[in-house]
Design an enzyme around this catalytic site. Structure first.
Site, PDB file in Angstrom:
ATOM      1  N   ASP A   8       0.859  -1.190   0.000  1.00 30.17           N
ATOM      2  CA  ASP A   8       0.000   0.000   0.000  1.00 30.17           C
ATOM      3  C   ASP A   8       0.894   1.239   0.000  1.00 30.17           C
ATOM      4  OD1 ASP A   8      -2.180   1.653   0.126  1.00 30.17           O
ATOM      5  OD2 ASP A   8      -2.662   1.226   2.219  1.00 30.17           O
ATOM      6  N   ASP A 103      -2.874   2.465  -6.069  1.00 28.10           N
ATOM      7  CA  ASP A 103      -1.838   2.532  -5.035  1.00 28.10           C
ATOM      8  C   ASP A 103      -1.762   1.326  -4.115  1.00 28.10           C
ATOM      9  OD1 ASP A 103      -4.246   3.059  -3.804  1.00 28.10           O
ATOM     10  OD2 ASP A 103      -3.456   4.622  -2.498  1.00 28.10           O
ATOM     11  N   GLU A 104      -2.465   0.251  -4.412  1.00 23.86           N
ATOM     12  CA  GLU A 104      -2.347  -0.927  -3.552  1.00 23.86           C
ATOM     13  C   GLU A 104      -2.635  -2.197  -4.331  1.00 23.86           C
ATOM     14  OE1 GLU A 104      -5.321  -1.614  -0.487  1.00 23.86           O
ATOM     15  OE2 GLU A 104      -6.606  -0.072  -1.361  1.00 23.86           O
TER      16      GLU A 104
END
Length: 364
Positions: A8, A103-104
């Site tokens: 993350d 983003d993860e």
């Protein structure tokens, strides 16, 4: 036994802006619409979070909490490019990569390209590679399943690395506040508190049948994760069928004016997510959940795809007013029942294309 990572990125959008613009570094920064635009916070730097500022917060409230707050316009093309760099790094180690957003992602490194037996070593190396390639930090969770890895990655942000061993799983979940469980939102958490469930240990005392009775099919998931179990595989071919945003309210909303204002923040959040995913869709759906848990949906379908640059709020408000008018409220300007949740979803998705807004039909 699987070896699962959850990676993350730390305050991704805000961190990219601080990387690219030195004048933003070390200062409270948010990415999103400004107060005069009636915008919302898409992402907040860690300096801004110290003031209690968080994503989906109205911009005007964020400025009240930090008058010196800096606003940066979202640059989704840049975020997408950086996300592509990060995903290339993931695929150096394994083909079992399941992105959740820009983003993860989850990674299954049980079998990996380096034949490295330690998932912790791999997570540390991936973090190092991301920093070298992007000058950005990531937090990583390492465990035996997706739920535990997701929970672990949030333990020591920013730049964290947390391992939950198999023998630690039950104790970790038992001590976890119910609000921290991935998959349990504000409304469900309040309902659980009303049932005397405050921690994972409390949740574990409940029989699966009782959880299903109170929470529906997802009760089976709650039963398993309360015991540190999660059999979901990392799915590299997952196809997103819809993108949505919703917000629950405490206290409940009792006026149409309050509902309209709240819906604005939901629409802003949906626009942000559509921009992140670079997706458009053909069907916009409004969800309204009342204080008595009765739920309705209203949908509008368009010939050409709609997206982040579409007048989502205007269309959503039209559907909301049409529904409330059809309910013949007892008092003008008030819904028949207090409203506890509003949501918007776009489905029938496709990649971003040229905007062309043609309304086709209205469904109930």
């Amino acid at each position: 036994m699987r070896k699962i990572l959850h990676i993350d990125m730390d305050a991704f959008y805000a961190s990219v802006e601080q990387r690219d613009f030195p004048q933003y570094r070390g200062k409270p920064l948010v990415v999103g619409g400004r107060p005069e635009q009636r915008g919302a916070v898409a992402a907040a730097s860690y300096e801004a979070r110290q003031y209690g500022i968080h994503s989906a917060m109205p911009a005007r409230l964020a400025v009240q909490r930090c008058p010196a707050l800096i606003f940066a316009r979202p640059r989704f093309e840049v975020y997408k490019q950086v996300s592509g760099q990060i995903r290339q790094i993931f695929h150096r180690y394994t083909d079992l990569v399941e992105p959740l957003s820009l983003d993860e992602a989850y990674l299954d490194v049980t079998v990996n390209a380096l034949a490295e037996p330690s998932a912790l070593v791999l997570a540390r190396q991936i973090k190092t590679d991301i920093l070298a390639a992007t000058q950005l930090t990531a937090s990583a969770g390492v465990s035996i399943n997706k739920f535990l890895a997701k929970m672990a990655s949030g333990q020591n942000k920013p730049d964290g690395l947390t391992l939950i061993l198999p023998e630690q799983a039950e104790a970790f979940v038992a001590a976890l506040p119910i609000e921290k469980f991935h998959g349990i939102g504000q409304v469900t958490a309040r309902k659980m508190h009303g049932l005397g469930i405050a921690t994972g240990a409390d949740l574990r005392q409940w029989a699966e049948a009782d959880l299903v009775q109170h929470f529906g099919k997802v009760g089976r998931f709650y039963y398993r994760v309360a015991r540190g179990k999660d059999d979901r595989p990392v799915n590299p071919n997952r196809i997103r069928k819809s993108i949505g945003a919703e917000q629950s309210f405490s206290p409940d909303l009792t006026t149409l004016a309050a509902m309209g204002e709240a819906l604005e923040q939901v629409a802003n959040d949906l626009s942000r997510r559509l921009g992140e995913q670079q997706r458009r869709g053909h069907t916009l759906t409004l969800k309204v959940k009342y204080a008595n848990y009765r739920q309705i949906t209203r949908s509008r379908t368009f010939v050409a795809a709609i997206g982040a640059d579409s007048p989502l709020l205007s269309w959503a408000q039209d559907m909301l007013l049409a529904h409330c008018d059809s309910q013949a409220p007892a008092q003008k300007g008030h819904p028949r029942q207090p409203v506890r949740l509003l949501g918007l979803t776009i489905s029938n998705l496709e990649p971003v294309g040229e905007p062309d807004y043609v309304q086709l039909s209205l469904e109930v």
